[in-house]
Motif scaffolding. Structure first.
Motif, PDB file in Angstrom:
ATOM      1  N   ALA A   1      -5.644   6.535  -1.673  1.00  0.00           N
ATOM      2  CA  ALA A   1      -7.106   6.540  -1.592  1.00  0.00           C
ATOM      3  C   ALA A   1      -8.045   7.452  -2.408  1.00  0.00           C
ATOM      4  O   ALA A   1      -9.168   7.225  -2.816  1.00  0.00           O
ATOM      5  CB  ALA A   1      -7.158   7.317  -0.053  1.00  0.00           C
TER       6      ALA A   1
ATOM      7  N   SER B   1      -8.726   5.410  -5.341  1.00  0.00           N
ATOM      8  CA  SER B   1      -9.607   4.222  -5.192  1.00  0.00           C
ATOM      9  C   SER B   1     -11.069   4.758  -5.449  1.00  0.00           C
ATOM     10  O   SER B   1     -11.986   4.309  -6.153  1.00  0.00           O
ATOM     11  CB  SER B   1      -9.653   3.743  -3.815  1.00  0.00           C
TER      12      SER B   1
ATOM     13  N   SER C   1     -11.455   5.995  -9.237  1.00  0.00           N
ATOM     14  CA  SER C   1     -11.471   4.610 -10.101  1.00  0.00           C
ATOM     15  C   SER C   1     -13.005   4.211 -10.026  1.00  0.00           C
ATOM     16  O   SER C   1     -13.648   3.694 -10.809  1.00  0.00           O
ATOM     17  CB  SER C   1     -10.397   3.595 -10.053  1.00  0.00           C
ATOM     18  N   ALA C   2     -13.501   4.138  -8.864  1.00  0.00           N
ATOM     19  CA  ALA C   2     -14.897   3.719  -8.634  1.00  0.00           C
ATOM     20  C   ALA C   2     -15.919   4.655  -9.215  1.00  0.00           C
ATOM     21  O   ALA C   2     -16.712   4.005  -9.772  1.00  0.00           O
ATOM     22  CB  ALA C   2     -15.236   3.737  -7.018  1.00  0.00           C
TER      23      ALA C   2
ATOM     24  N   ARG D   1       0.912  -1.056   0.029  1.00  0.00           N
ATOM     25  CA  ARG D   1       0.105  -0.133  -0.081  1.00  0.00           C
ATOM     26  C   ARG D   1       0.934   1.066  -0.056  1.00  0.00           C
ATOM     27  O   ARG D   1       0.518   2.023  -0.775  1.00  0.00           O
ATOM     28  CB  ARG D   1      -0.885  -0.188   1.195  1.00  0.00           C
TER      29      ARG D   1
ATOM     30  N   HIS E   1      -1.207   2.777 -13.204  1.00  0.00           N
ATOM     31  CA  HIS E   1      -1.711   1.769 -12.094  1.00  0.00           C
ATOM     32  C   HIS E   1      -1.482   0.257 -12.438  1.00  0.00           C
ATOM     33  O   HIS E   1      -1.044  -0.587 -12.025  1.00  0.00           O
ATOM     34  CB  HIS E   1      -2.746   2.391 -11.617  1.00  0.00           C
TER      35      HIS E   1
ATOM     36  N   LEU F   1     -15.778   0.454  -1.903  1.00  0.00           N
ATOM     37  CA  LEU F   1     -14.741   0.364  -1.542  1.00  0.00           C
ATOM     38  C   LEU F   1     -14.785  -0.242  -0.156  1.00  0.00           C
ATOM     39  O   LEU F   1     -13.479  -0.663   0.344  1.00  0.00           O
ATOM     40  CB  LEU F   1     -14.236   1.848  -1.144  1.00  0.00           C
TER      41      LEU F   1
ATOM     42  N   TRP G   1     -15.192   0.996   3.009  1.00  0.00           N
ATOM     43  CA  TRP G   1     -14.478   1.894   3.715  1.00  0.00           C
ATOM     44  C   TRP G   1     -15.620   2.328   4.874  1.00  0.00           C
ATOM     45  O   TRP G   1     -16.900   2.214   4.810  1.00  0.00           O
ATOM     46  CB  TRP G   1     -14.015   3.064   3.068  1.00  0.00           C
TER      47      TRP G   1
END
Length: 136
Positions: A22, A25, A28-29, A6, A98, A47, A49
């Motif tokens: 973060a 993430s 991209s979502a 990470r 990525h 996610l 989260w």
């Protein structure tokens, strides 16, 4: 290993495109549903989260101009999160970089049999999480 990976991915994204892992993430979502914004609860489900983490991260991203909050047309109390033009440009630049980085970190160093073993192990852990009551 999880924390080392990470941290490495975060450094890579920060140096290459100027976003954190973060932020990547969330962007991209949102990029998966380019034709519509996402509700906060959808991001939480996607996610996995905590709500407070999502809310704080979105607030930082709004200040940076990567995403915007929109009132939900279906529900006046709800909030939608949408990519801005800048956010879309950043994630469009970050995604292929990525993918290449993940390939170098995992797929280039692990044999197909090792990847299969990793998949089986991951499925077993996820099944255990689903069958047990680990939620607070």
């Amino acid at each position: 290993m999880q924390e080392d990976v990470r941290r490495h991915m975060n450094r890579h994204l920060t140096s290459e495109v100027g976003i954190s892992l973060a932020e990547f993430s969330i962007l991209s979502a949102l990029r998966v549903t380019p034709d519509r914004p996402m509700r906060v609860y959808e991001l939480i489900d996607t996610l996995r989260w905590e709500k407070t983490r999502i809310i704080h991260q979105i607030s930082r991203m709004v200040r940076r101009g990567l995403v915007e909050r929109q009132a939900s047309p279906e529900d006046g109390r709800g909030t939608n999160i949408a990519l801005t033009v800048e956010g879309r440009a950043v994630i469009d630049e970050a995604l292929p970089l990525h993918v290449l980085h993940v390939r170098r970190l995992f797929f280039d160093v692990l044999a197909p049999q090792q990847l299969d073993t990793l998949a089986v192990m991951s499925e077993a852990v996820l099944e255990n999480l689903q069958s047990e009551s680990f939620e607070e």
